[in-house]
Motif scaffolding. Sequence first.
Motif, mmCIF file in Angstrom:
data_model
loop_
_atom_site.group_PDB
_atom_site.id
_atom_site.type_symbol
_atom_site.label_atom_id
_atom_site.label_comp_id
_atom_site.label_asym_id
_atom_site.label_seq_id
_atom_site.Cartn_x
_atom_site.Cartn_y
_atom_site.Cartn_z
ATOM 1 N N GLU A 309 0.838 -1.222 0.000
ATOM 2 C CA GLU A 309 0.000 0.000 0.000
ATOM 3 C C GLU A 309 0.866 1.263 0.000
ATOM 4 O OE1 GLU A 309 -2.434 -0.237 3.491
ATOM 5 O OE2 GLU A 309 -3.382 -2.087 2.782
ATOM 6 N N GLN A 310 2.045 1.149 0.618
ATOM 7 C CA GLN A 310 2.941 2.308 0.685
ATOM 8 C C GLN A 310 3.698 2.520 -0.631
ATOM 9 O OE1 GLN A 310 3.137 4.435 3.431
ATOM 10 N NE2 GLN A 310 1.408 3.166 4.093
ATOM 11 N N GLY A 311 3.380 1.669 -1.626
ATOM 12 C CA GLY A 311 3.958 1.887 -2.949
ATOM 13 C C GLY A 311 5.179 1.030 -3.254
#
Length: 431
Positions: A309-311
């Motif tokens: 989710e943080q990339g």
Amino acid sequence: MTSHSGLDDYQLIVRALSERIVEAQTPIRILDAVKWDESIREGFLKAKGKALPAVDQAYYLSRPLGFDSSAKKLEFQNIERDITRQLGQFNPVGQIMRRMCREYRMVIRMLEARGTEDFGLISQELYGAASDAFHAGDPTLADLGLMLSDYLNNIADRGDLKDEAKTLDAKTAVNLLQSRLNKVFGEAEGTIRVFESDGILADAAAGADYIKIRSDALFNERDVRALEVHEGLVHVGTTLNGLSQPICTFLSKGPPSSTVTQEGLAILMEVITFASYPTRLRKLTNRTRAIHMAEEGADFLQVFGFFREQGYGLEEGYSNASRVFRGSVPQGLPFTKDLSYLKGFIMIYNYIQLAVRKGKLEQIPLLFCGKTTLEDMRTLRKLVDEGLVQPPKYLPQQFQDLNALSAWMCFSNFLNHLSLDRIEADYSNIL
């Protein structure tokens, strides 16, 4: 090593006991003992990140520690007993060395417990937990991690603070870093070596007189600057200062309590040299948040999902999540060493602020005289006065001349007394 000549009987006793600690801890390699090998990574990536990594207690039993843990614990117990016997119960340098012996025994107990619940519990005793508060009523590390994430999100939403492209390969980064460190430490006897390595999890890692750069990592100028400050000026600098101690040779070796001081100093140095940047800070807050998730019961796949989710991509997500669970199992309690960065930064910052407030500036550079632990600083001051400990040989510029640092801390002390909430309300019309 310095020659023994010129030491009196007392100093020789201290040195002999110190050398025994240095000798005894040599085979203990915490990060080597807890890391997962390539086959675990390959298995996870093959399953496209959908199945838990194949790590259980049996996995660790198949990777022995490389020393007899029972004999090693006994060895530290004997050294501890001899310290009391030869120096007495209340001798200041004896108290530091005894604590180190106890800590190393706890480290061995943690490594014996790899793959069990005890591993995570002992890790919390050694490095702390994300749910720890700094003072009664203060935010916890996990709270601070979330708070920092919010600030970083506000910055990221702007979209104009993009990182420079990572165009430097490991070889270029090695050469650049080597030439910068030569300027700091001198080129005599090849004081510091920088070289490529493919056996490390992080982008870089510091040893006694070397820095390893991961051979498949890419860097930009800012990364190299941060490595120079973090790995070079702090980690290698304090090791060299510890190695040049003629009596208290134990200062060249860092038990877990000194990891918090070390990483705190390294992050502080990044901040005061303007070498840090939002993406790097986010890396630290993400690690803190991930450890907190695991403490609250999240398993490897959930923590891996958080990093996605943080990339982060599949491989980077795995690499970050495995830092949290190494030494443990994919549904177990986390290995909490990575809390040292934020925790250490806050503790060191507070320490320096108080030293300035109380006018005890001479204590600040002593943080660099080896692998120090914050709770020993007052004792270290006495040991320097007694001539048992040498002041640091290598000291970053910012700590050589304390004028600028103390001015900053005076302002910081003063500004701490203002209410940010009140200011935000008052400034709402102009910001």
